[in-house]
Design a protein around this motif. Structure first.
Motif, PDB file in Angstrom:
ATOM      1  N   ARG A   1    -122.243  10.350  74.658  1.00 13.16           N
ATOM      2  CA  ARG A   1    -123.231  10.731  73.653  1.00 13.16           C
ATOM      3  C   ARG A   1    -124.294  11.604  74.303  1.00 13.16           C
ATOM      4  O   ARG A   1    -124.513  11.551  75.520  1.00 13.16           O
ATOM      5  CB  ARG A   1    -123.865   9.505  72.995  1.00 13.16           C
ATOM      6  CG  ARG A   1    -124.735   8.665  73.897  1.00 13.16           C
ATOM      7  CD  ARG A   1    -125.182   7.398  73.167  1.00 13.16           C
ATOM      8  NE  ARG A   1    -126.042   6.562  73.999  1.00 13.16           N
ATOM      9  CZ  ARG A   1    -126.442   5.330  73.658  1.00 13.16           C
ATOM     10  NH1 ARG A   1    -126.046   4.798  72.510  1.00 13.16           N
ATOM     11  NH2 ARG A   1    -127.239   4.668  74.458  1.00 13.16           N
ATOM     12  N   GLN A   2    -124.924  12.381  73.440  1.00 15.97           N
ATOM     13  CA  GLN A   2    -125.949  13.295  73.934  1.00 15.97           C
ATOM     14  C   GLN A   2    -127.016  13.493  72.879  1.00 15.97           C
ATOM     15  O   GLN A   2    -126.722  13.669  71.696  1.00 15.97           O
ATOM     16  CB  GLN A   2    -125.316  14.649  74.292  1.00 15.97           C
ATOM     17  CG  GLN A   2    -126.255  15.601  74.987  1.00 15.97           C
ATOM     18  CD  GLN A   2    -125.531  16.835  75.504  1.00 15.97           C
ATOM     19  OE1 GLN A   2    -124.474  17.214  75.010  1.00 15.97           O
ATOM     20  NE2 GLN A   2    -126.095  17.471  76.526  1.00 15.97           N
ATOM     21  N   THR A   3    -128.278  13.462  73.330  1.00 18.13           N
ATOM     22  CA  THR A   3    -129.399  13.797  72.466  1.00 18.13           C
ATOM     23  C   THR A   3    -130.055  15.062  73.013  1.00 18.13           C
ATOM     24  O   THR A   3    -129.848  15.435  74.177  1.00 18.13           O
ATOM     25  CB  THR A   3    -130.415  12.651  72.414  1.00 18.13           C
ATOM     26  OG1 THR A   3    -130.824  12.322  73.756  1.00 18.13           O
ATOM     27  CG2 THR A   3    -129.814  11.416  71.769  1.00 18.13           C
ATOM     28  N   ALA A   4    -130.841  15.690  72.172  1.00 17.81           N
ATOM     29  CA  ALA A   4    -131.473  16.962  72.538  1.00 17.81           C
ATOM     30  C   ALA A   4    -132.313  16.797  73.804  1.00 17.81           C
ATOM     31  O   ALA A   4    -133.106  15.859  73.914  1.00 17.81           O
ATOM     32  CB  ALA A   4    -132.340  17.459  71.395  1.00 17.81           C
ATOM     33  N   GLY A   5    -132.095  17.676  74.748  1.00 24.45           N
ATOM     34  CA  GLY A   5    -132.882  17.673  75.972  1.00 24.45           C
ATOM     35  C   GLY A   5    -132.424  16.682  77.024  1.00 24.45           C
ATOM     36  O   GLY A   5    -133.044  16.573  78.086  1.00 24.45           O
TER      37      GLY A   5
END
Length: 122
Positions: free
Chosen positions: A37-41
């Motif tokens: 998973r990845q979130t902004a920044g």
């Protein structure tokens, strides 16, 4: 081969979602599969992985809440996510290693899905 994710969406905190990742195509063997998973920044992080023999491993924050599984007959992997928290909000990516029957060197090739949004509201 393609990895196709489904099952994302919006859920309230404490709710559940089940993600699916189907490997489509012909002439391949699926090895280790994983969810990231990845979130902004932020960097992409591995949430859970499952080997082709069923060995699993989880991100510490996912232990006890998420369950990874796979159905080798369907070339599909799942991520059951319970007790979701706002901090679980991210784009979730399917990742898998493959070998191809036509590859005389029998190398291992890594593929990513397109990603699917999971949003947990507080």
């Amino acid at each position: 081969v393609r990895l196709v994710e489904s099952g994302g969406g919006v859920v309230h905190a404490g709710g559940s979602l089940r993600l699916s990742c189907a490997a489509t195509g012909n002439g391949f063997t699926t090895l280790t599969m994983a969810w990231y998973r990845q979130t902004a920044g932020k960097s992409r992080e591995e949430v859970a992985m499952i080997s082709n023999t069923g060995t699993t491993n989880y991100l510490d924050s996912a232990k006890g809440r998420f369950t990874i599984s796979r159905d080798n007959t369907k070339n599909t992997m799942y991520l059951q996510m319970n007790s979701l928290e706002p901090e679980d909000t991210a784009v979730y990516y399917c990742n898998a290693d493959f070998r191809f029957l036509s590859d005389i060197y029998q190398g291992t090739y890594n593929y990513w899905g397109q990603g699917i949004q999971v949003t947990v509201s507080s």
